[in-house]
Scaffold this motif. Sequence first.
Motif, PDB file in Angstrom:
ATOM      1  N   UNK A 210       0.833  -1.203   0.000  1.00 43.38           N
ATOM      2  CA  UNK A 210       0.000   0.000   0.000  1.00 43.38           C
ATOM      3  C   UNK A 210       0.870   1.257   0.000  1.00 43.38           C
ATOM      4  N   UNK A 211       2.054   1.189   0.635  1.00 46.54           N
ATOM      5  CA  UNK A 211       2.932   2.356   0.712  1.00 46.54           C
ATOM      6  C   UNK A 211       3.464   2.749  -0.653  1.00 46.54           C
ATOM      7  N   UNK A 212       3.563   1.765  -1.566  1.00 44.89           N
ATOM      8  CA  UNK A 212       4.103   2.049  -2.898  1.00 44.89           C
ATOM      9  C   UNK A 212       3.104   2.733  -3.813  1.00 44.89           C
ATOM     10  N   UNK A 213       1.817   2.673  -3.453  1.00 43.51           N
ATOM     11  CA  UNK A 213       0.770   3.220  -4.315  1.00 43.51           C
ATOM     12  C   UNK A 213       0.519   4.672  -3.925  1.00 43.51           C
ATOM     13  N   UNK A 355      -5.021   4.224   5.259  1.00 50.71           N
ATOM     14  CA  UNK A 355      -3.575   4.307   5.499  1.00 50.71           C
ATOM     15  C   UNK A 355      -3.221   5.511   6.352  1.00 50.71           C
ATOM     16  N   UNK A 356      -3.923   6.628   6.169  1.00 51.75           N
ATOM     17  CA  UNK A 356      -3.661   7.805   6.995  1.00 51.75           C
ATOM     18  C   UNK A 356      -4.045   7.550   8.448  1.00 51.75           C
ATOM     19  N   UNK A 357      -5.131   6.794   8.662  1.00 57.30           N
ATOM     20  CA  UNK A 357      -5.581   6.502  10.031  1.00 57.30           C
ATOM     21  C   UNK A 357      -4.553   5.660  10.778  1.00 57.30           C
ATOM     22  N   UNK A 358      -3.987   4.658  10.096  1.00 51.88           N
ATOM     23  CA  UNK A 358      -3.027   3.760  10.758  1.00 51.88           C
ATOM     24  C   UNK A 358      -1.600   4.282  10.666  1.00 51.88           C
ATOM     25  N   UNK A 359      -1.409   5.440  10.053  1.00 53.80           N
ATOM     26  CA  UNK A 359      -0.093   6.057  10.020  1.00 53.80           C
ATOM     27  C   UNK A 359       0.802   5.617   8.884  1.00 53.80           C
ATOM     28  N   UNK A 360       0.251   4.885   7.888  1.00 56.63           N
ATOM     29  CA  UNK A 360       1.057   4.438   6.760  1.00 56.63           C
ATOM     30  C   UNK A 360       1.131   5.478   5.647  1.00 56.63           C
TER      31      UNK A 360
END
Length: 461
Positions: A210-213, A355-360
């Motif tokens: 997910x971080x790569x997208x 992803x923003x909620x979990x800090x990613x």
Amino acid sequence: MNLLIELLAFAVAIGVLVVVHEYGHYSVARLCGVKVLRFSIGFGKPLFQWVSPKTGTEWTIAALPLGGYVKMLDERETGGAPIPVEALPHAFNRQSVWRRFAIVAAGPVANFLLAIVLFALVFATSVTEPAAVVAAPAPNTPAALAGFDGGETIVAVRAGNAGESERVRSWSDLRWKLLGAAFDHKRIVLSAKDAHGTSDFQLDLRGITEKDVDDDFMSHLGFEPGGGKLTVAGVQSDSAAQKAGLAVGDRLRAVDGIPTDNATAFIAYVKSHASKPVTLQVERGGPAAGKLEDVRIVPQSQRDDATGQQIGRIGAELATQVPSIDVRYGPVESLQLGARRTWDLAVYSVRMFGRMIVGEASLKNLSGPVTIADYAGKSARLGPSAFLSFLALVSISLGVLNLLPIPVLDGGHLLYYLVEAVTGKVVSDRWQLVFQRAGLACIVALSAIALFNDLARLIHF
């Protein structure tokens, strides 16, 4: 003049989105037999009011145009005044839980339908886009590992070694197909043409996280637009480029023997060679047009403010002219593509928010009215297709935001109705008040972060 265009484009965008969203609530409420008391565009002091003699609905345009609402007949919002017995069947609170659910869900659904229509209009109109020609990929990227050398034109994509191939029409089309495959962690096959014919390339996206997208998704994969002309558009005084003899109009053909037709890849190579000599193959412009020369240049070492590391710079402004293609679809295919693009963007928005909620993912991805106004103006200046695409994107964002299970938003009310449908009991007023305060705090916090990001972008800190 630019500020006026931004304000007008922003007003049109917000006005259209609010009208469509609220009309979704209004139309389904009317279908369910609920009496609508007021349809307001904006908040605050009314500037214009008109009462429909047929329905009795008061249509209002208010002073603060950052939203709107539909007020329905509801026993809980009469301030203690009784509702005539004959009007009770038309009260919102007297409707079945599924009718209330449909009325509330109709607003976000209307935003998604609007996005589908807008994208379909864009697809049905001839649009000039970059062709799906790839530049030489960076080493060890998925594109390089797949075997791409640069200069290939991707024409189709399919899942694995089986399945029906999907045509790739443009660079934008390629990006969306790769984005969908990356989200599903698939291994796909890309068919590409070059001077020797058509070949298949196995691209493994199962390791993409997910971080790569993100915005640099294609760069992470090693895909950059290629096949174009990379030319020198300007040379800074007393720079490495000037000392090496580069001039405006020179075309850069290769760097250290590696063909180059993409500014991003070229800049990345130069950055990694601070104070190290590199050799450029240059096709001269001007009087010596067409002549090939090897130019030895030593990138000057400078500190990168973003990373604090030393990087190389040559002091040249670059311009890339990539091959383009006119893209146009038929009516049915345009609607299908519009629906698919809307779905992809909605899923992407939900995943990004998660992803923003979990800090990613960084909260810097949140944008507020200032950024929206800026992009509204920029897209309006680019033309109708760009503005319609921008409008569709914001409409999807508005639909997704309203479906989040946060009290005070549509999603919060839908959550109440789901609880009621499962338990058979209405969520008590006491708990609704508690959740409403918590939801309001969340909205205020998100708005504050978005506004801070707007100001940070505006003053660059």
